[in-house]
Design an enzyme around this catalytic site. Structure first.
Site, mmCIF file in Angstrom:
data_model
loop_
_atom_site.group_PDB
_atom_site.id
_atom_site.type_symbol
_atom_site.label_atom_id
_atom_site.label_comp_id
_atom_site.label_asym_id
_atom_site.label_seq_id
_atom_site.Cartn_x
_atom_site.Cartn_y
_atom_site.Cartn_z
ATOM 1 N N ARG A 1 0.854 -1.189 0.000
ATOM 2 C CA ARG A 1 0.000 0.000 0.000
ATOM 3 C C ARG A 1 0.889 1.238 0.000
ATOM 4 O O ARG A 1 2.094 1.136 0.195
ATOM 5 C CB ARG A 1 -0.958 -0.004 1.196
ATOM 6 C CG ARG A 1 -0.262 0.056 2.535
ATOM 7 C CD ARG A 1 -1.277 0.157 3.670
ATOM 8 N NE ARG A 1 -0.607 0.054 4.956
ATOM 9 C CZ ARG A 1 -1.224 0.055 6.122
ATOM 10 N NH1 ARG A 1 -2.545 0.134 6.180
ATOM 11 N NH2 ARG A 1 -0.549 -0.040 7.231
ATOM 12 N N ASN B 1 -4.430 8.242 4.578
ATOM 13 C CA ASN B 1 -4.301 7.434 5.795
ATOM 14 C C ASN B 1 -2.853 7.419 6.232
ATOM 15 O O ASN B 1 -1.961 7.154 5.422
ATOM 16 C CB ASN B 1 -4.747 5.987 5.554
ATOM 17 C CG ASN B 1 -4.789 5.206 6.849
ATOM 18 O OD1 ASN B 1 -5.522 5.562 7.768
ATOM 19 N ND2 ASN B 1 -3.976 4.165 6.952
ATOM 20 N N GLU B 2 -2.623 7.713 7.490
ATOM 21 C CA GLU B 2 -1.259 7.676 8.039
ATOM 22 C C GLU B 2 -0.256 8.131 6.981
ATOM 23 O O GLU B 2 0.644 7.383 6.580
ATOM 24 C CB GLU B 2 -0.921 6.280 8.545
ATOM 25 C CG GLU B 2 -1.735 5.894 9.756
ATOM 26 C CD GLU B 2 -1.213 4.642 10.466
ATOM 27 O OE1 GLU B 2 -0.526 3.832 9.837
ATOM 28 O OE2 GLU B 2 -1.502 4.489 11.671
ATOM 29 N N GLU C 1 -7.036 5.177 15.892
ATOM 30 C CA GLU C 1 -6.865 3.727 15.781
ATOM 31 C C GLU C 1 -6.123 3.208 16.998
ATOM 32 O O GLU C 1 -5.158 3.824 17.468
ATOM 33 C CB GLU C 1 -6.011 3.353 14.559
ATOM 34 C CG GLU C 1 -6.640 3.560 13.226
ATOM 35 C CD GLU C 1 -5.702 3.102 12.103
ATOM 36 O OE1 GLU C 1 -4.864 2.210 12.332
ATOM 37 O OE2 GLU C 1 -5.795 3.667 11.011
ATOM 38 N N TRP D 1 2.039 -6.854 12.870
ATOM 39 C CA TRP D 1 3.239 -6.334 12.198
ATOM 40 C C TRP D 1 4.458 -6.277 13.113
ATOM 41 O O TRP D 1 5.477 -5.717 12.745
ATOM 42 C CB TRP D 1 2.950 -4.964 11.582
ATOM 43 C CG TRP D 1 2.154 -4.038 12.462
ATOM 44 C CD1 TRP D 1 0.809 -3.850 12.430
ATOM 45 C CD2 TRP D 1 2.640 -3.187 13.520
ATOM 46 N NE1 TRP D 1 0.420 -2.937 13.387
ATOM 47 C CE2 TRP D 1 1.534 -2.515 14.068
ATOM 48 C CE3 TRP D 1 3.903 -2.923 14.056
ATOM 49 C CZ2 TRP D 1 1.630 -1.603 15.120
ATOM 50 C CZ3 TRP D 1 4.018 -2.021 15.114
ATOM 51 C CH2 TRP D 1 2.883 -1.372 15.627
ATOM 52 N N GLU E 1 -3.519 -8.239 6.785
ATOM 53 C CA GLU E 1 -3.752 -8.044 8.212
ATOM 54 C C GLU E 1 -4.787 -9.026 8.760
ATOM 55 O O GLU E 1 -5.514 -8.707 9.699
ATOM 56 C CB GLU E 1 -4.118 -6.583 8.466
ATOM 57 C CG GLU E 1 -2.938 -5.703 8.093
ATOM 58 C CD GLU E 1 -3.092 -4.236 8.409
ATOM 59 O OE1 GLU E 1 -2.097 -3.613 8.813
ATOM 60 O OE2 GLU E 1 -4.199 -3.712 8.237
ATOM 61 N N LYS E 2 -4.805 -10.224 8.185
ATOM 62 C CA LYS E 2 -5.840 -11.193 8.598
ATOM 63 C C LYS E 2 -5.617 -11.712 10.016
ATOM 64 O O LYS E 2 -6.533 -12.247 10.623
ATOM 65 C CB LYS E 2 -5.949 -12.334 7.593
ATOM 66 C CG LYS E 2 -4.708 -13.175 7.406
ATOM 67 C CD LYS E 2 -4.952 -14.218 6.322
ATOM 68 C CE LYS E 2 -3.762 -15.150 6.165
ATOM 69 N NZ LYS E 2 -2.531 -14.434 5.741
ATOM 70 N N PHE E 3 -4.400 -11.549 10.556
ATOM 71 C CA PHE E 3 -4.173 -11.956 11.946
ATOM 72 C C PHE E 3 -4.227 -10.774 12.920
ATOM 73 O O PHE E 3 -3.861 -10.905 14.079
ATOM 74 C CB PHE E 3 -2.829 -12.690 12.075
ATOM 75 C CG PHE E 3 -2.869 -14.073 11.470
ATOM 76 C CD1 PHE E 3 -3.756 -15.032 11.956
ATOM 77 C CD2 PHE E 3 -2.052 -14.407 10.403
ATOM 78 C CE1 PHE E 3 -3.813 -16.296 11.393
ATOM 79 C CE2 PHE E 3 -2.103 -15.668 9.832
ATOM 80 C CZ PHE E 3 -2.985 -16.620 10.326
ATOM 81 N N HIS E 4 -4.637 -9.607 12.420
ATOM 82 C CA HIS E 4 -4.750 -8.427 13.291
ATOM 83 C C HIS E 4 -6.071 -8.508 14.044
ATOM 84 O O HIS E 4 -7.100 -8.836 13.459
ATOM 85 C CB HIS E 4 -4.715 -7.175 12.414
ATOM 86 C CG HIS E 4 -4.437 -5.909 13.149
ATOM 87 N ND1 HIS E 4 -5.333 -5.329 14.014
ATOM 88 C CD2 HIS E 4 -3.352 -5.102 13.141
ATOM 89 C CE1 HIS E 4 -4.809 -4.215 14.495
ATOM 90 N NE2 HIS E 4 -3.610 -4.046 13.994
HETATM 91 C C1 GLA Z 1 -2.251 1.428 10.775
HETATM 92 C C2 GLA Z 1 -3.134 1.609 9.566
HETATM 93 C C3 GLA Z 1 -4.250 0.609 9.464
HETATM 94 C C4 GLA Z 1 -3.764 -0.760 9.868
HETATM 95 C C5 GLA Z 1 -3.188 -0.694 11.257
HETATM 96 C C6 GLA Z 1 -2.739 -2.053 11.764
HETATM 97 O O1 GLA Z 1 -2.603 2.156 11.844
HETATM 98 O O2 GLA Z 1 -3.670 2.903 9.473
HETATM 99 O O3 GLA Z 1 -4.700 0.605 8.131
HETATM 100 O O4 GLA Z 1 -2.780 -1.178 8.965
HETATM 101 O O5 GLA Z 1 -2.068 0.132 11.231
HETATM 102 O O6 GLA Z 1 -2.180 -1.981 13.032
#
Ligand code: GLA
Length: 665
Positions: free
Chosen positions: A115, A153-154, A311, A319, A359-362
């Site tokens: 991404r 985003n971020e 978030e 991660w 991020e399927k394990f998040h």
């Molecule tokens: C960041 C991103 C999210 C996601 C989270 C996972 O904060 O903005 O899209 O990837 O991390 O912890």
């Protein structure tokens, strides 16, 4: 108080989430919204990664699903934090325009497939992305469900530093604006060294990988430029949104331990409301202390006003090398750290745990196992607790101590070619901040350009780079009666990363009443002893006092007898210098003495107050394994229990006392 995440009227702590319904068939959406209502979720961030859905082919827009989601949320009283959707371009864009892919310092391009695969300076990316923002803003700008705009985003999470030719051109434009003439640039960058003198702007490149150490001033300016470049991009998106909407605009910051590429002091004024993302980092020694620090720094960025936690996670992330789940009660406790330190909106990434993708394990609010789970029950419990804390919303934290923090100085302190690669700026800041936290001192985290007048005690940890104005502000603070505690490797360089001459620490020599002539960093695993019983590692320096008094000196190591901790009277105030990396106990002792704090509190207890119109809310968060008793009087807003003179906080437990009826210490 910012009412953007809930309506006008009675205060409340808003609970929200990232909602990515693109991952699920429409049948799931109704269940999602029903469960969101059960959990008291009133804010959902959507369309954050929506680009490939909303513009499946160049110039062909499809907002059918997004329309349906916005309506569904709206009908259910859930307000929308609407993403512009530009964070991650669809595959067709990079296929058409591979030149917008970011370039690493070694000249290799990064492929799509992850991404944020775009160069922040790319005019091609910018034109496609702004075209999309225009569509989104036009379509939803006046929709009553929209509470907040979520730009990208971020920003800069992965692509902050791009070294491609577009970035090189943009860097040169930025440098021209900063220096006006090439001679000024040569002077600031010290290009006489190693034959680096530039004759023309076109000769300047981003600091790409080289055979040897690169020019530190060039690298520092490249970081400044890169932060400004993404801020410029934020402004570009925000301008489009503002053309169609009066709803507040923000983006989610990453005030966290492992991201350092953006100078958020420069970004904060551009936000209508400050929002941060935070995840516990189990690579650190004390993740909970870092959480407190990040929350206080976010409050600093918000100028003391309530802010949004955009978030966090209910449990493990995916991660880190070892993704630890949260213990029972930990999610509530972590959340209350944010609330205690000024957050009035608490959101989670993400609503429903993914079955596919990176991020399927998040963890998520709704785990893979569904609603009949401990995690879901804890979410409901958290929601109930936040509901009972409604009146806390809009209150503020009032600190009389501050820790100075600077992204610029962080960048400069950790350049190539420094005295010791073991000196880690953030670790030094965390150590100083953590010492205060354990003493029960609530500190603001402020910029070296910030206003210090309201404080009694200011800590300046490892502030390597300091401008003349910043140094003068700190001096004035002490002259007028304040107390400052400066730690080693501070005041060494000016804003061009030019060493200040005449003895270390150049900018603070007079203030501290000391003069240093040589650094003596220590090898890893070397410990030195001080004559006050403390120990230290990492750093020593050949230092003499001029007007200061030595409070402790080395007994052994390379510099026996040389002062390690000093105190100087300066004007009406006092300036302490800690010239080494003290062990935790020794650092806490000197911080306590300098701050005039004699009583600590039991280890593991986090103590913070928020205030509002004569009321005070005492947050007691027990991170330890033992029950703790704390002197306090009031009513626990969460449990309803009354405490008269003493409150018990269970291991891992939390208390939020309304002290109104009790004695306010
Ligand atoms: C960041 C991103 C999210 C996601 C989270 C996972 O904060 O903005 O899209 O990837 O991390 O912890």
């Amino acid at each position: 108080m910012c009412t953007c995440t809930h309506g006008e009227g009675d205060p409340l702590i808003t609970l929200g989430c990232d909602y990515n319904p693109e991952q699920w068939p429409a049948e799931v959406w109704a269940e999602d919204v029903a469960l969101m209502r059960e959990a008291g979720i009133t804010l959902a961030a959507i369309n954050v990664f929506g680009w490939s859905e909303t513009e499946p082919r160049p110039g062909e827009y499809d907002f059918k699903n997004l329309d349906a989601i916005v309506e569904l949320l709206h009908e259910n009283g859930i307000r929308v934090n609407l993403g512009t959707g530009t964070a991650s371009p669809p595959p067709w864009l990079a296929t058409r325009h591979p030149e917008l892919l970011p370039m690493a310092a070694d000249g290799t391009r990064r492929y799509p497939g992850g991404r944020q695969g775009w160069c922040p300076s790319s005019p091609v990316f910018r034109s496609y992305a702004l075209r999309l923002v225009e569509q989104v803003a036009q379509r939803y700008g006046a929709h009553p469900a929209i509470a907040l705009w979520h730009v990208s985003n971020e920003l800069g999470c992965h692509n902050a530093l791009c070294y491609c030719d577009e970035s090189a051109s943009a860097f040169r434009r930025w440098l021209r604006a900063r220096y006006q003439t090439i001679d000024n640039l040569n002077t600031s960058w010290g290009t006489s060294f190693w034959s680096q003198r530039y004759g023309d702007w076109d000769e300047i490149l981003p600091p790409r990988a080289a055979l040897s150490l690169r020019n530190p001033a060039q690298m520092l300016d490249f970081r400044r430029f890169s932060s400004d470049e993404l801020l410029g991009w934020y402004h570009a998106e925000a301008a489009v949104l503002r053309g169609h909407s009066t709803v507040p605009v923000t983006t989610n910051f990453m005030v966290t331990a492992h991201i350092r590429d953006l100078d958020y002091w420069r970004w904060a004024p551009a936000m209508d409301v400050i929002a941060n993302d935070h995840y516990l980092d189990h690579r650190l020694g004390d993740p909970a202390a870092e959480l407190s620090f990040a929350a206080d720094l976010t409050r600093g960025l918000a100028g003391g006003k309530p802010w949004i936690l955009m978030e966090q996670s209910t449990g493990a992330v995916s991660w880190q090398p070892h993704n630890l789940a949260k213990q029972p009660g930990e999610m509530l406790r972590n959340t209350l750290t944010h609330v205690a330190r000024g957050a009035d909106t608490i959101c989670f990434f993400q609503w429903r745990a993914s079955t596919q993708g990176s991020e399927k394990f998040h963890s998520a609010l709704l785990p893979h196992a569904g609603a009949d789970t401990e995690q879901w029950r804890e979410v409901l419990e958290l929601s109930g607790a936040l509901g009972r804390l409604a009146e806390v919303a809009g209150s503020t934290v009032e600190a009389d101590a501050a820790v100075l923090f600077s992204w610029e100085s962080w960048w400069a302190a950790e350049q190539e070619g420094r005295p010791s690669t073991a000196v880690d700026y953030l670790a030094q800041v965390h150590a100083a901040y953590g010492g205060l936290r354990e003493l029960g001192v609530t500190a603001d985290v402020v910029s070296p350009d910030g206003d210090l007048d309201r404080y009694r005690f200011v800590v300046v940890p490892c502030l390597y780079l300091v401008s003349d104005e910043q140094a003068a502000r700190i001096e004035t603070f002490v002259e007028r009666g304040g107390t400052v505690l400066v730690t080693f490797f501070s005041g060494i360089a000016d804003q061009d990363d030019r060493i200040r001459l005449g003895g270390y620490p150049g900018a603070f020599r007079e203030l501290l009443g000391v003069s240093g002539e040589e650094f003596f960093p220590l090898l890893p695993a070397t410990t030195v002893t001080l004559d006050d019983g403390g120990t230290a590692t990492l750093w020593t320096e050949r230092l003499r006092t001029t007007t200061a008094q030595a409070k402790a000196s080395y007994v052994d190591g390379p510099l026996p007898g040389v002062p390690a901790i000093t105190r100087n009277r300066f004007g009406a105030g006092t300036a302490w210098y800690v010239a080494t990396n003290l062990d935790k106990t020794a650092l806490q002792r000197v911080l306590g003495e300098a701050a005039g704090v004699t009583t600590g509190h039991p280890g593991g207890l986090e103590v913070v107050r928020r205030h509002k119109s004569g009321k005070s809310y005492l947050f007691l968060l027990n991170h330890g394994a033992h029950e703790i008793e704390y002197p306090a009087t009031g009513t626990d807003l969460i449990s309803g229990e009354r405490a008269d003179g003493c409150v018990r906080v269970l291991p891992g437990g939390v208390r939020v006392l309304d002290e109104e009826q009790g004695e306010r210490p």
